[in-house]
Design a protein around this motif. Structure first.
Motif, short mmCIF file in Angstrom:
data_model
loop_
_atom_site.label_atom_id
_atom_site.label_comp_id
_atom_site.label_asym_id
_atom_site.label_seq_id
_atom_site.Cartn_x
_atom_site.Cartn_y
_atom_site.Cartn_z
N TYR A 1 2.17 7.89 9.80
CA TYR A 1 2.70 7.09 10.10
C TYR A 1 3.57 6.40 11.29
O TYR A 1 3.64 8.09 11.52
CB TYR A 1 4.43 6.06 9.54
CG TYR A 1 4.18 5.83 8.07
CD1 TYR A 1 4.13 4.63 7.91
CD2 TYR A 1 3.69 6.73 6.53
CE1 TYR A 1 3.16 4.02 6.29
CE2 TYR A 1 3.71 6.05 5.41
CZ TYR A 1 3.79 4.89 4.78
OH TYR A 1 3.16 4.43 3.54
N MET A 2 3.38 5.83 12.21
CA MET A 2 4.28 5.68 13.46
C MET A 2 4.91 4.91 13.05
O MET A 2 4.76 3.93 13.81
CB MET A 2 2.53 5.48 14.21
CG MET A 2 3.15 5.79 15.75
SD MET A 2 2.49 5.58 17.03
CE MET A 2 1.33 4.50 16.68
N ARG B 1 11.84 -3.32 15.91
CA ARG B 1 11.14 -1.91 14.77
C ARG B 1 9.68 -2.23 14.31
O ARG B 1 9.91 -3.30 13.29
CB ARG B 1 12.49 -0.92 14.52
CG ARG B 1 11.28 0.12 13.90
CD ARG B 1 12.87 1.01 14.25
NE ARG B 1 13.97 0.87 14.77
CZ ARG B 1 14.13 1.83 15.96
NH1 ARG B 1 13.55 2.72 15.85
NH2 ARG B 1 15.40 1.53 16.69
N VAL B 2 8.74 -2.14 15.31
CA VAL B 2 8.04 -1.51 14.58
C VAL B 2 6.59 -0.36 13.49
O VAL B 2 7.26 0.62 14.12
CB VAL B 2 6.80 -1.78 15.47
CG1 VAL B 2 5.23 -2.08 14.67
CG2 VAL B 2 6.52 -3.16 15.76
N ARG B 3 6.68 -0.16 12.64
CA ARG B 3 5.97 0.74 11.39
C ARG B 3 4.72 0.12 11.41
O ARG B 3 4.03 -0.54 10.56
CB ARG B 3 6.79 0.91 10.69
CG ARG B 3 5.80 2.14 9.50
CD ARG B 3 6.51 2.60 8.69
NE ARG B 3 7.99 3.98 9.13
CZ ARG B 3 8.67 4.10 7.59
NH1 ARG B 3 8.43 4.57 7.05
NH2 ARG B 3 9.34 4.97 8.85
N LEU B 4 3.74 1.36 11.88
CA LEU B 4 2.65 1.73 11.86
C LEU B 4 1.26 2.52 10.96
O LEU B 4 2.21 3.59 10.43
CB LEU B 4 1.55 1.48 12.61
CG LEU B 4 1.72 0.36 14.34
CD1 LEU B 4 1.36 0.50 15.68
CD2 LEU B 4 1.78 -0.86 13.88
N ASP C 1 2.36 -1.74 8.66
CA ASP C 1 3.31 -1.77 7.57
C ASP C 1 4.46 -2.54 7.52
O ASP C 1 4.41 -2.83 6.70
CB ASP C 1 3.16 -0.35 7.37
CG ASP C 1 3.93 0.22 6.28
OD1 ASP C 1 3.82 -0.54 5.26
OD2 ASP C 1 4.95 0.94 6.08
N ARG C 2 4.99 -2.44 8.47
CA ARG C 2 6.63 -2.95 8.61
C ARG C 2 6.77 -3.33 9.95
O ARG C 2 6.50 -2.87 11.31
CB ARG C 2 7.54 -2.25 8.19
CG ARG C 2 9.02 -3.22 8.08
CD ARG C 2 9.76 -2.28 6.97
NE ARG C 2 9.14 -2.13 5.61
CZ ARG C 2 9.20 -0.90 4.95
NH1 ARG C 2 10.36 -0.62 5.61
NH2 ARG C 2 8.87 -1.51 3.75
N LEU C 3 7.24 -4.57 10.72
CA LEU C 3 8.34 -5.22 11.63
C LEU C 3 9.35 -5.82 11.09
O LEU C 3 10.02 -6.48 10.25
CB LEU C 3 7.48 -6.44 11.98
CG LEU C 3 7.97 -6.68 13.34
CD1 LEU C 3 6.07 -7.01 14.50
CD2 LEU C 3 8.82 -7.98 13.51
N ARG C 4 10.40 -5.38 11.93
CA ARG C 4 11.96 -5.45 11.84
C ARG C 4 12.67 -6.61 13.05
O ARG C 4 12.54 -5.55 13.83
CB ARG C 4 12.58 -4.53 11.49
CG ARG C 4 14.02 -5.02 12.05
CD ARG C 4 14.40 -4.59 9.58
NE ARG C 4 15.80 -5.14 10.27
CZ ARG C 4 17.11 -5.06 9.70
NH1 ARG C 4 16.84 -3.48 8.54
NH2 ARG C 4 17.90 -5.29 9.44
#
Length: 61
Positions: A6-7, A47-50, A36-39
């Motif tokens: 994850y990044m 805040r983005v999780r790749l 994966d997730r974007l908030r």
């Protein structure tokens, strides 16, 4: 079993949608990352999780 690496990316308030799109597209094309997730926070920051798959080599002999 799939393992992922994850990044996390923080995009500050005032970052345009176009710049955010370009940043995420570059990570996806050149690093094989997927979203994966974007908030999206009320102040406009993101805040983005790749994530990407971790491929483990298995010894055959």
């Amino acid at each position: 079993m799939l393992d992922y690496s994850y990044m996390d990316i923080y995009l500050p308030r005032g970052t345009s949608r176009e710049l955010a799109r370009q940043t995420l597209t570059e990570h996806a094309q050149h690093g094989s990352w997927e979203l994966d997730r974007l908030r999206l926070y009320p102040d406009g920051s993101r805040r983005v999780r790749l994530r990407r798959k971790v491929i483990r080599a298995v010894r055959t002999m």
